[in-house]
Scaffold this active site. Sequence first.
Site, short mmCIF file in Angstrom:
data_model
loop_
_atom_site.label_atom_id
_atom_site.label_comp_id
_atom_site.label_asym_id
_atom_site.label_seq_id
_atom_site.Cartn_x
_atom_site.Cartn_y
_atom_site.Cartn_z
N HIS A 1 11.45 20.59 64.61
CA HIS A 1 11.38 21.98 64.13
C HIS A 1 10.25 22.21 63.12
CE1 HIS A 1 13.59 20.24 60.69
NE2 HIS A 1 13.12 21.25 60.00
C1 UD1 Z 1 13.31 25.98 57.26
C2 UD1 Z 1 12.59 25.26 56.13
C3 UD1 Z 1 12.44 23.79 56.50
C4 UD1 Z 1 13.77 23.17 56.86
C5 UD1 Z 1 14.44 24.01 57.94
C6 UD1 Z 1 15.84 23.48 58.18
C7 UD1 Z 1 10.95 26.57 54.87
C8 UD1 Z 1 9.52 26.85 54.65
N1 UD1 Z 1 11.25 25.80 55.92
O1 UD1 Z 1 12.49 25.94 58.42
O2 UD1 Z 1 11.93 23.09 55.38
O3 UD1 Z 1 13.56 21.87 57.33
O4 UD1 Z 1 14.55 25.37 57.50
O5 UD1 Z 1 16.32 23.84 59.43
O6 UD1 Z 1 11.79 27.04 54.12
N2 UD1 Z 1 15.08 31.55 63.03
C9 UD1 Z 1 16.10 32.02 63.83
N3 UD1 Z 1 17.36 32.07 63.28
C10 UD1 Z 1 17.63 31.70 62.01
C11 UD1 Z 1 16.57 31.25 61.20
C12 UD1 Z 1 15.31 31.17 61.74
O7 UD1 Z 1 15.91 32.36 64.97
O8 UD1 Z 1 18.81 31.78 61.60
C13 UD1 Z 1 13.73 31.45 63.62
C14 UD1 Z 1 12.87 32.68 63.38
O9 UD1 Z 1 12.05 32.85 64.48
C15 UD1 Z 1 12.04 32.26 62.19
C16 UD1 Z 1 11.83 30.78 62.44
O10 UD1 Z 1 13.05 30.34 63.03
O11 UD1 Z 1 10.83 32.97 62.09
C17 UD1 Z 1 11.56 29.98 61.19
O12 UD1 Z 1 12.62 30.15 60.24
P1 UD1 Z 1 12.39 29.78 58.70
O13 UD1 Z 1 13.67 29.96 57.96
O14 UD1 Z 1 11.20 30.48 58.19
O15 UD1 Z 1 11.99 28.27 58.72
P2 UD1 Z 1 12.61 27.04 59.52
O16 UD1 Z 1 11.64 26.64 60.57
O17 UD1 Z 1 14.01 27.31 59.90
N1 UDP Z 2 22.01 19.15 61.78
C1 UDP Z 2 23.17 19.71 62.33
N2 UDP Z 2 23.10 20.21 63.59
C2 UDP Z 2 21.95 20.19 64.33
C3 UDP Z 2 20.78 19.60 63.77
C4 UDP Z 2 20.85 19.10 62.48
O1 UDP Z 2 24.21 19.73 61.68
O2 UDP Z 2 21.96 20.68 65.47
C5 UDP Z 2 22.08 18.62 60.42
C6 UDP Z 2 21.67 17.18 60.29
O3 UDP Z 2 22.77 16.32 60.56
C7 UDP Z 2 21.18 17.11 58.86
C8 UDP Z 2 20.62 18.49 58.61
O4 UDP Z 2 21.15 19.33 59.63
O5 UDP Z 2 22.27 16.91 57.99
C9 UDP Z 2 19.12 18.47 58.70
O6 UDP Z 2 18.65 19.77 58.72
P1 UDP Z 2 17.24 20.17 59.34
O7 UDP Z 2 16.79 19.15 60.32
O8 UDP Z 2 17.39 21.56 59.79
O9 UDP Z 2 16.32 20.22 58.04
P2 UDP Z 2 15.54 19.13 57.17
O10 UDP Z 2 16.49 18.07 56.76
O11 UDP Z 2 14.40 18.63 57.98
O12 UDP Z 2 15.04 19.95 56.02
#
Ligand code: UD1
Ligand code: UDP
Length: 349
Positions: free
Chosen positions: A199
């Site tokens: 992601h």
């Molecule tokens: C964010 C965090 C990342 C973390 C991740 C955990 C930042 C900069 N990034 O990334 O560090 O590892 O969360 O999962 O804060 N979207 C949906 N539904 C949602 C949320 C997001 O569809 O509920 C989609 C949207 O298209 C959005 C994109 O995901 O534009 C990115 O979402 P965003 O919250 O900006 O960052 P993540 O990639 O989720």
């Molecule tokens: N996780 C989850 N379901 C999923 C994918 C990840 O519960 O489908 C959990 C995973 O076990 C871990 C956390 O989400 O505890 C990690 O989150 P993510 O990968 O979104 O973010 P990051 O740790 O890279 O910031």
Amino acid sequence: MKIATVIGGRPQYIKAAVLSPRLRTCAREVLIDTGQHYDEFLSRVFYEGLQIPLPDYHLQVGSATHGVQTGHMLAALDPILQQEHPDWVIVYGDTNSTLAGAIAASKLNIPVAHIEAGLRSFNRKMPEEINRVVTDHVSSKLYCPNQEAVNNLTREGITQGVKLVGDLMDVLIDQTPDDREFLDRLSLWGKSYALATVHRAETTDDKELLQGVLQAFAELPWPVVIPLHPRTRSRIEEFSLESWLSREGIYVIEPVGYREMITLERHAQAVLTDSGGVQREACHLGVPTYILRNETEWTELVVRGQAVLTGVRYEDIIAAIGQGHWDPGPRPEDLDPVNCIIKDLQRGN
Ligand code: UD1
Ligand code: UDP
């Protein structure tokens, strides 16, 4: 003691689920959810599955560019923190919600406690790296998961308020029971599959890299289960890469709840991931882990031989998996992060 906790994304719900219940035995906690993650599979599933108390405030910021999203959070947090006036604001990790919580509080002279402080990828192109560095520099309490994080802070001149406490995530993994029924429902059994998550913006925003990662998944020696992050799904659609998801051996599912995820990790033959949390968990569970990145904040996992850093290019991922030898050393002893953090906060500034 009154504490405001700012959360908003999947990994933060999970970390708050560990600390909040204990915190509430000795403090009044005001829980603020920024709404950065809003899909059921990225937020509600954790409130329900991990029994996180419902937030006192939900800011409903949703998705936007970094500046706009963080700006909306700041504007919404400011009056709440002024009204609540907590003794501490707790923030977790490195998302935009972390940054907004830290800046909003520090501008109001409310001390910030940063959990998972000191991690560095040394890659300033990652939005998370900016969030970590800024958050650490405005925090009064910096709770580090490992010695390397402490060392990183020392190098940046931050020594006051720094404490090595260990990683909150370790606590939860060990308490999480298996969900065999879930594996049965997916027709999976132990060690018959690999698990993959991807992601990160630096991979998913680049069509060529994203295609290479999907191609590598399609060529793995095991079938691969992919709980697909909505960001990745939307990039796959935008770049017209959907056909890779219907390749033989690729099983795409919606993101899953925490217990289901730990079960998938525990029984996987291998885990391939660019997630910070998932790489930590897979190594903790002793599963061969391939980190789909050029660098990691958790270098100790690579040094100990628990994980391999594959890079993000197709050829590099395939080469790393082809090497396939695995000899991780013993796991280091777990610390007691929950008690360390609570006792330290009670001691005050
Ligand atoms: C964010 C965090 C990342 C973390 C991740 C955990 C930042 C900069 N990034 O990334 O560090 O590892 O969360 O999962 O804060 N979207 C949906 N539904 C949602 C949320 C997001 O569809 O509920 C989609 C949207 O298209 C959005 C994109 O995901 O534009 C990115 O979402 P965003 O919250 O900006 O960052 P993540 O990639 O989720
Ligand atoms: N996780 C989850 N379901 C999923 C994918 C990840 O519960 O489908 C959990 C995973 O076990 C871990 C956390 O989400 O505890 C990690 O989150 P993510 O990968 O979104 O973010 P990051 O740790 O890279 O910031």
